[in-house]
Design an enzyme around this catalytic site. Structure first.
Site, PDB file in Angstrom:
ATOM      1  N   LYS A 232     -33.443   4.660  -9.094  1.00  0.00           N
ATOM      2  CA  LYS A 232     -33.767   3.449  -9.848  1.00  0.00           C
ATOM      3  C   LYS A 232     -32.553   2.525  -9.776  1.00  0.00           C
ATOM      4  O   LYS A 232     -31.411   2.986  -9.872  1.00  0.00           O
ATOM      5  CB  LYS A 232     -34.090   3.833 -11.299  1.00  0.00           C
TER       6      LYS A 232
ATOM      7  N   SER B 201     -40.261   0.940 -17.523  1.00  0.00           N
ATOM      8  CA  SER B 201     -39.523   0.144 -16.574  1.00  0.00           C
ATOM      9  C   SER B 201     -39.304   0.809 -15.212  1.00  0.00           C
ATOM     10  O   SER B 201     -39.052   0.103 -14.238  1.00  0.00           O
ATOM     11  CB  SER B 201     -38.165  -0.219 -17.171  1.00  0.00           C
TER      12      SER B 201
ATOM     13  N   SER C  89     -39.829   4.751 -20.520  1.00  0.00           N
ATOM     14  CA  SER C  89     -39.718   4.155 -19.186  1.00  0.00           C
ATOM     15  C   SER C  89     -39.763   5.122 -18.006  1.00  0.00           C
ATOM     16  O   SER C  89     -39.803   4.680 -16.854  1.00  0.00           O
ATOM     17  CB  SER C  89     -38.436   3.327 -19.088  1.00  0.00           C
TER      18      SER C  89
END
Lengths: 124, 487
Positions: free
Chosen positions: B79, B154, B178
């Protein structure tokens, strides 16, 4: 419902905090007005466009209305929780552990000169 | 042989070990998948093809000499919230569009030391603030199950890439759901460990008392394998917990017979989509068929978890993001009139709408006169919520329920109403407030879109969660389902 009303109908700095009063009122919500959003944006060092201000007044008011639900919770005597495991801050010996990497770090800086970060003139 | 991209991390590890293929071949095959599919998905912010192939070649050489780590030659994605030395780290923001970190996050360092090959950096909501990846400066990510839908957020780039068989695994972070929400919406496995279990060093901070790193994978077994490498004490993270890390893969094969599953009645109230609820109940029935018993538990303050979160998280975010000042790194406004103008315009231009909204919410709740009514109050309610969980875990081993109220929603559907978007995390936020480990496991489809079973455990019981998930996956094949266009 408890909320606080600033003496001058806007958020104030810490120095003026004493002038705030808590009043009890049954009505909800407490919509923010444009002046308050201006002041919040200033405290947060955010420059917003006019369009963003209008949108922020609407959306922040909704958010404040939403988080106002918390006032219903019975929390007398409850110790605030700052850390999910209630752990204390770990200490380490006060010894230098970092090496000098100024030049590497400053590669990301927008403006530097002679190892210094450059900003607009602060003192005339 | 099953095509390389269809294999799980564990299967690929066996294939590499037995010499069926090399890491260079595997890496190239997945980079080809990136090239073929990323335009549709927008799952990557940065693709690191050259670095990946070079790492893969080193992994192959290490295998020859028997010196490779436990993840030697296995491709993953990070990420874009994890700092990677020499590779830009944007956090999904214009603010950091050109930021190249001078150091690696501990998570990156540990996975690389174990031999992992990094294919690239995944797209995400700006500064991890969002539940749909629509707040990313680099545009939204699309769900491989339906390109009109969100892959969640997210960590949406990570979930989309794993679901689309572009990578077998990806790192993620979870502040309010997330990792778990995107895993649920894409039919992948996502685990957020106990707060402090994985180092936050080099993970760009959003809300420091809630942020925790984890992984998105295709199976619980793969998650166990990766988590074991990522977890552990790190002196560079002031809230890292110094506890030994078990080998999570050792106990996942153990039975769940006799273990107790807590069911929260309020989780199945009107707010839950009926079909999603049906899939979750079926999953719980499978756990019962494996010998687990169900017990009703009560979390009376849980309905206050979202408002509590939307005080605590913005408060911490407004402090954390004050570091972006246009001086030391990040976006800087042109021709500032003075220092104040430099700060205000750099931040006004560099941050997107949702980030600004959260900074302002945080500034408001921390400002003089409002602190007690909001921030202190929220910290007290946080304690009540954590105490509810503590009481519940005196009687049960895990709490099971839905990860999200419904399957993936359409891109654009919730973007104009922050509160509706925030409520998507209603079942996941409690675990962050209480610092508990939690995971999402695929448990079926609703209208051709995946939904997830949410499992929450007591502190440091990742082993039990992974065991439940693995045992469930021995009985079901929902985790092997692949969206048609990405087979």
């Amino acid at each position: 419902m408890y909320y606080c009303v600033p003496a001058e109908k806007r958020l104030v700095g810490a120095a003026q905090a004493a002038r705030l009063v808590f009043i009890r009122t049954p009505e909800l919500p407490v919509p923010l007005d444009k002046d308050q959003v201006h002041h919040i944006a200033m405290l947060a060092r955010l420059k917003l466009t006019d369009e963003e201000y209008a949108e922020s007044v609407e959306k922040l008011s909704k958010i404040v209305d939403f988080i106002d639900q918390l006032s219903q919770a019975q929390t007398d005597g409850v110790v605030p929780m700052a850390h999910p495991l209630d752990a204390a801050q770990r200490l380490r010996p006060d010894a230098i552990s970092e090496i000098d990497e100024r030049d590497t770090y400053q590669e990301n800086a927008p403006a530097v000169s002679g190892g210094l970060y450059l900003v607009p003139k602060v003192i005339e | 042989m099953t095509e390389l991209h269809s294999q799980t991390l564990t299967e690929l590890a066996i294939g590499l070990e037995s010499g069926d293929f090399t890491s260079v071949e595997l890496t190239q095959a997945l980079l080809d998948r990136v090239a073929e599919h990323n335009d549709k998905l927008n799952a990557f912010v940065t693709i690191t093809a050259d670095e990946a192939l070079a790492t893969a070649a080193r992994a192959d050489a290490a295998r020859e000499t028997g010196s490779g780590g436990v993840l030697n030659g296995l491709p993953i994605i990070h990420k874009d919230i994890f700092c990677t030395r020499g590779i830009r780290t944007t956090c999904g923001s214009k603010m950091l569009e050109n930021f190249v970190s001078p150091y690696d996050a501990t998570v990156v360092e540990k996975l690389s030391a174990a031999g992992a090959v990094v294919l690239g950096k995944s797209n995400m909501d700006e500064f991890a603030m969002g539940s749909s990846t629509e707040t990313s400066y680099f545009g939204p990510v699309r769900n491989p199950w339906n390109l009109d839908c969100t892959p969640g957020g997210s960590s949406g780039g990570s979930s989309a890439a794993v679901a689309a068989r572009i990578a077998p695994a990806a790192t993620g972070t979870d502040t309010g759901g997330s990792i778990r929400q995107p895993a649920s919406l894409t039919g992948t496995v996502g685990i957020k460990p106990t707060y402090g279990r994985v180092s936050r060093y080099g993970m760009i901070a959003f809300a420091s008392s809630l942020d925790q790193a984890g992984v998105i994978t295709r199976s619980a077994e793969d998650a166990a394998r990766l988590l074991g490498v990522m977890a552990g004490f790190d002196a560079r993270d002031s809230t890292s917990i110094d506890q030994p890390v078990p080998d999570y893969t050792l106990s996942i094969g153990d039975s769940i017979k006799g273990l107790r599953v807590g069911i929260v009645r309020e989780h199945f109230d009107a707010g839950l989509d009926q079909q999603t609820g049906a899939r979750v109940r079926e999953a719980i029935a499978v756990l019962e068929s494996l010998g687990a018993t169900t017990v009703e538990v009560s979390l009376p303050n849980l309905d206050l978890s979202v408002p509590t979160y939307y005080v605590v998280a913005p408060a911490e975010c407004s402090s954390n993001l004050s570091r972006f000042d246009g001086v030391r790194f990040g976006h800087r406004a042109e021709d500032p009139e003075d220092l104040l103008d430099l700060y205000c315009r750099s931040r006004g231009e560099g941050f997107g709408d949702e980030v600004k909204r959260r900074i302002m919410t945080g500034t408001y709740v921390l400002s003089a006169g409002y602190y007690d009514a909001y921030y202190l109050k929220a910290q007290q309610v946080r304690r009540l919520i954590a105490d509810d969980f503590k009481k519940a875990f005196a009687n049960v081993d895990v709490i099971a329920g839905p990860t999200t109220p419904s399957p993936a929603f359409k891109l654009g559907d919730k973007v104009d109403d922050p509160i509706t978007m925030y409520l998507n995390d209603i079942y996941t936020i409690g675990a962050n407030l209480a610092g508990l480990p939690a995971m999402s496991v695929p448990c079926g489809l609703v209208d051709d879109l995946p939904v997830g079973l949410h499992l929450v455990g007591a502190h440091f019981t990742e082993e039990i969660l992974l065991r439940f998930a693995h045992q469930y996956q021995q009985q079901t094949d929902f985790h092997t389902a692949c969206p048609e266009a990405f087979k």
